[in-house]
Design a protein around this motif. Sequence first.
Motif, PDB file in Angstrom:
ATOM      1  N   LYS A 217      11.990 -16.274  -4.712  1.00  0.00           N
ATOM      2  CA  LYS A 217      11.999 -17.659  -5.177  1.00  0.00           C
ATOM      3  C   LYS A 217      12.812 -17.864  -6.449  1.00  0.00           C
ATOM      4  O   LYS A 217      13.619 -18.807  -6.524  1.00  0.00           O
ATOM      5  N   LYS A 220      16.564 -17.652  -5.457  1.00  0.00           N
ATOM      6  CA  LYS A 220      17.041 -18.777  -4.653  1.00  0.00           C
ATOM      7  C   LYS A 220      17.130 -20.057  -5.481  1.00  0.00           C
ATOM      8  O   LYS A 220      17.945 -20.937  -5.184  1.00  0.00           O
ATOM      9  N   SER A 221      16.305 -20.166  -6.508  1.00  0.00           N
ATOM     10  CA  SER A 221      16.328 -21.377  -7.329  1.00  0.00           C
ATOM     11  C   SER A 221      17.517 -21.413  -8.282  1.00  0.00           C
ATOM     12  O   SER A 221      17.953 -22.486  -8.690  1.00  0.00           O
ATOM     13  N   ARG A 222      18.075 -20.249  -8.627  1.00  0.00           N
ATOM     14  CA  ARG A 222      19.204 -20.243  -9.572  1.00  0.00           C
ATOM     15  C   ARG A 222      20.552 -20.000  -8.899  1.00  0.00           C
ATOM     16  O   ARG A 222      21.589 -20.323  -9.481  1.00  0.00           O
ATOM     17  N   SER A 225      22.581 -22.736  -2.905  1.00  0.00           N
ATOM     18  CA  SER A 225      22.210 -22.439  -1.519  1.00  0.00           C
ATOM     19  C   SER A 225      23.405 -22.029  -0.663  1.00  0.00           C
ATOM     20  O   SER A 225      23.256 -21.228   0.269  1.00  0.00           O
TER      21      SER A 225
END
Length: 233
Positions: A217, A220-222, A225
């Motif tokens: 998580k 994927k947040s930084r 995508s």
Amino acid sequence: MKKSEYQAQVDSLLSAIKKHVSGSGIDLGVEHHNSLLVVLHWIDYLKKSELTGCCDEILDGIRATAVEASGCIALGLIRPAIFALRAQIDATVAWLYFKDHPKEWDFLIRTGDGFKSRSEIIEFLTKFVDKFGSRFSILSAHKLRKVDQPYRLLSAHIHGQSTLVIPTFQKLEAMVYAEKQCKEAVSLQAEVSEYVSDIFLAYFASKWPSLPDEILKPVKSRVPSEKHAKLFS
């Protein structure tokens, strides 16, 4: 120095430690623990899924350096905490190399010779582990940490080759740092944690379906995508 004089310094050191612990020490220890959770999640995953039977104990060593850093920061002893932070990085790359090199590991254990530096191992991984370099480049391009190489910063403190990092202790009690500097050490642990996680992920990203959400998580947040496919391929 007379024994009584040294005893007085030890007493002052203990007093400074007690004052630090009763003040901000416990909160600093908790903050430090929270700043290295991703490292602990990696160790738990690797011990369950990636052991090779060679140098498995290094993973326990990474956890031990985390405990060491936490205890030192809680006591206000930042200099030894810095050594423990750098050891987390050294142990991480050492495990990635030696886990698949039992002969080299056996030679190291038998003779005390054959150590590999962090830079040697990173160069090896970049050359021989498919996509390690490209993955690490993606992660580095989207880092949250303030410095690319926390290892260099930690080494600068350890080697003491600048007036900014040379210790100036005159008495034992000076070993206990102020709360502000302890908080900086906690922040540095967060930098180390991200760096260590990025090294592990650059190596194991293709196994992303089995990786814990606590590891995936934050990444994927930084990382945008549109780069996930390349990162996790």
